[in-house]
Design an enzyme around this catalytic site. Structure first.
Site, mmCIF file in Angstrom:
data_model
loop_
_atom_site.group_PDB
_atom_site.id
_atom_site.type_symbol
_atom_site.label_atom_id
_atom_site.label_comp_id
_atom_site.label_asym_id
_atom_site.label_seq_id
_atom_site.Cartn_x
_atom_site.Cartn_y
_atom_site.Cartn_z
ATOM 1 N N LYS A 70 102.240 71.661 71.489
ATOM 2 C CA LYS A 70 102.383 70.877 72.716
ATOM 3 C C LYS A 70 101.047 70.881 73.468
ATOM 4 O O LYS A 70 100.332 71.887 73.467
ATOM 5 C CB LYS A 70 103.485 71.527 73.557
ATOM 6 C CG LYS A 70 103.846 70.859 74.861
ATOM 7 C CD LYS A 70 105.011 71.636 75.495
ATOM 8 C CE LYS A 70 105.511 70.996 76.780
ATOM 9 N NZ LYS A 70 106.689 71.723 77.310
ATOM 10 N N SER A 147 110.598 68.800 77.860
ATOM 11 C CA SER A 147 109.294 68.175 77.925
ATOM 12 C C SER A 147 108.494 68.327 76.633
ATOM 13 O O SER A 147 107.461 67.689 76.450
ATOM 14 C CB SER A 147 108.487 68.766 79.081
ATOM 15 O OG SER A 147 108.213 70.138 78.873
ATOM 16 N N SER A 171 112.993 72.881 77.969
ATOM 17 C CA SER A 171 112.028 71.997 77.320
ATOM 18 C C SER A 171 111.845 72.219 75.821
ATOM 19 O O SER A 171 111.188 71.423 75.159
ATOM 20 C CB SER A 171 110.673 72.093 78.019
ATOM 21 O OG SER A 171 110.765 71.583 79.323
#
Length: 592
Positions: A70, A147, A171
């Site tokens: 990420k 996310s 997330s």
């Protein structure tokens, strides 16, 4: 980007990490090939592991595996983008590599790039105004979850063997559930967050995704840096009945295969049912103080726990990023702008109470799950919403999701979400939670039961639906109970009864139509649309199904499709006032 800058960045990572080599490819160049990466990657590079040791030494434990990260993790020489171009343009390249990335590379894995994330990690939806929404491989017309959206998609699309994400308020767990893969949120503090852009440090964790439970376990063990321990057998599984009632997916579908698998492996005696909300209400007394502070007597204990988590998250997000937000004034998506505004308006008045709630919750869940016990609950309350669902409906969905997600967040315990079959061709997920510090035990348990769960899913999917006369009578009785509950405006209970009727007889259009009616009252528009479609597959002339599906589609923002449904209703009932009014309303939306 000029060639000299690419070279400088390459050399910085090469010499900074002491690895064998690096290759960089910007995502905008990769787009020319037609988004073969499902839109998951924002940047490509290669961090190679150290050479394997000579025989007879064992190879590195993650040799041959690839992963991606990420865009919240630092890589020396690279700018950490945090999901927002204004952030990237106002921050310098990292001077170190995140500890979690470094330990995985040193263990033999190859990192191949950075992945898209929701802006500032402040969402669980999976969209990004600036970089696009990664395509969910398991359900391309639905959101991927965030996310850590790119992290979930990259694994589900088989682009990497595993990926790294962060989980503050779901997330990792949400995108894993939506994409039909495994997602691990470790105990808070169990994995180093050094070199990770903070969101809310009391809740932040570094988690991982995988398709294979053996890889998830192996990667998890390396991230945790724990010594070897003998595998322990679970002694008890608590089924959180009230949480499954929150879920709009029929319980027998989402939970059935997991329960059968546990019974097959360990026996029925290890199963125990619990009302988690009641348990939290009894063991976290400070929630009553919060209820007085916010003056909302209608919130249940899990909703109060979610509220506590949200306020704590806002406050810590403000502490971390207020100066940047007020100085830079970044370009943010509307929903995120509203959340950051709330965060900036948050005061520290409730923080001592919130920390007290968090401490009490951690102790309560640890007591519940002592002696090698696990909690079984739905990861999310429903299948993923469709793309372009209206913001209002997404906000309702988000709060329902956080009512479930907050348990691990506020107790600091570890959680693994795993696929548990499909509903309407879309992945379902179930979670196992263990007390804080029992991460290895949790990962070992998931590996032990996972294959049996998948086998049970296959058996359930292959079983034909048989309706007897007795089932038909029972289905009608369940429908009548649903009608009574609907009249009493207990729409959740009505959904439950109509679901029972459908389970007993899935070939009756009325049952789907009635459940759609209840779903509309609950603002569960995707479910209402799906039920109406099933009703129409059984009865092509059902005006009610066209009207209700049209209503659901209008709320979801599918105006053209809604227009078609209302027109079809008028074909069968030319004087239908509801359809006529809806068409007038849609005409303004479609054509101005």
């Amino acid at each position: 980007m000029p060639n000299d800058k690419i070279l400088a960045r390459s050399l910085g990572v090469l010499f900074g990490l002491g690895l064998a080599g690096i290759f960089i490819l910007r995502r905008n160049l990769f787009r020319l090939t037609g988004r073969k990466d499902n839109g998951a990657f924002i940047e490509y590079f290669e961090l190679l592991p150290p050479p394997p040791p000579p025989p007879p030494s064992a190879p590195h434990p993650l040799s041959g595996l690839t992963f991606a990260i990420k865009d919240i993790f630092d890589i020396e020489g690279f700018v950490t983008g945090f999901g927002n171009p204004d952030w990237a343009s106002t921050h310098e390249p990292a001077t170190r590599t995140a500890a979690a990335v470094k330990v995985l590379v040193e263990a033999g894995a190859t990192c191949i790039g950075k992945l898209i994330m929701d802006e500032l990690a402040y969402s669980i939806i999976g969209d990004n105004k600036h970089y696009g929404t990664p395509v969910n491989p398991a359900a391309p017309n639905r959101i991927p979850g965030g996310s850590s959206s790119g992290s979930g998609v990259a694994v589900a699309a088989d682009l990497v063997d595993f990926s790294l994400g962060t989980d503050t308020a779901g997330s990792v767990r949400v995108p894993a559930a939506f994409c039909g893969i495994l997602g691990f949120r470790p105990s808070h503090g169990a994995v180093s967050t050094v070199g990770v852009t903070p969101m809310a440090q009391s809740l932040d964790t570094v988690g991982c995704f995988a398709r294979d439970p053996a890889i998830l376990r192996q990667v998890g063990h390396i991230l945790l840096q724990l010594p070897y321990m003998d595998v322990r057998q679970p002694r008890r599984f608590f089924i959180a009945d009230d949480c499954f009632k929150i879920s709009l997916i029929p319980t027998e579908l989402s939970l059935g295969t997991v329960v059968k698998s546990i019974q097959k492996l360990l026996g029925r005696q290890v199963l125990q049912h619990i009302n988690l909300g009641d348990y939290v209400a009894r063991t976290v007394p400070s929630l009553k103080e919060l209820q007085k502070e916010i003056s909302d007597s209608n919130l249940g204990s899990l909703a109060l726990l979610r509220t506590a988590m949200q306020i704590l998250q806002r406050w810590e997000f403000k502490l971390n990023h207020e100066e940047w937000l007020t100085t830079v004034k970044p370009d943010l998506a509307p929903a995120l702008a509203a959340r950051t505004k709330l965060a900036l308006e948050t005061s520290s008045n409730l923080v001592p109470l919130l920390q007290k709630i968090k401490d009490e919750t951690r102790y309560a869940i640890s007591e519940l799950l002592k002696n090698d016990s696990l909690l079984v609950m739905p990861t999310v309350p429903d299948i993923p919403p469709k793309l372009n669902t209206k913001a209002e409906a997404l906000e309702v969905f988000r709060n329902k999701t956080l009512d479930l997600i907050c348990v691990a967040g506020m107790s600091s315990c570890c959680q693994v979400t795993m696929p548990a079959g499909n509903h309407d061709g879309v992945p379902m997920a179930v979670s196992l939670l263990a007390r804080q510090g029992s991460d290895r035990f949790l990962l070992d348990t998931v590996l032990a039961i996972y294959s049996t769960v998948q086998e049970e899913d296959k058996v359930a999917a292959d079983q034909p639906s048989i309706v007897s006369d007795g089932n038909s009578a029972a289905a009608e009785l369940a429908k009548e109970k649903g009608n009574a509950a609907f009249k009493e405006k207990d729409y959740k209970k009505a959904v439950g009864f109509y679901t029972d009727a459908i389970r007993l007889n899935g070939n009756n259009a009325t049952y789907y139509n009635n459940r759609a009616m209840a779903y509309l009252q609950l603002c569960s528009f995707s479910e209402a649309e799906s039920d109406c479609t099933k009703a129409l597959n059984l009865d092509k002339r059902s005006v009610k199904a066209y009207l209700r599906r049209g209503t659901a589609r209008e709320f979801l923002g599918y105006y053209k499709e809604a227009d078609e449904d209302f027109r079809q209703a008028l074909i069968f009932e030319p004087t239908n006032k509801t359809a006529s009014e809806a068409l007038s309303r849609l005409k303004k939306l479609l054509y101005g």
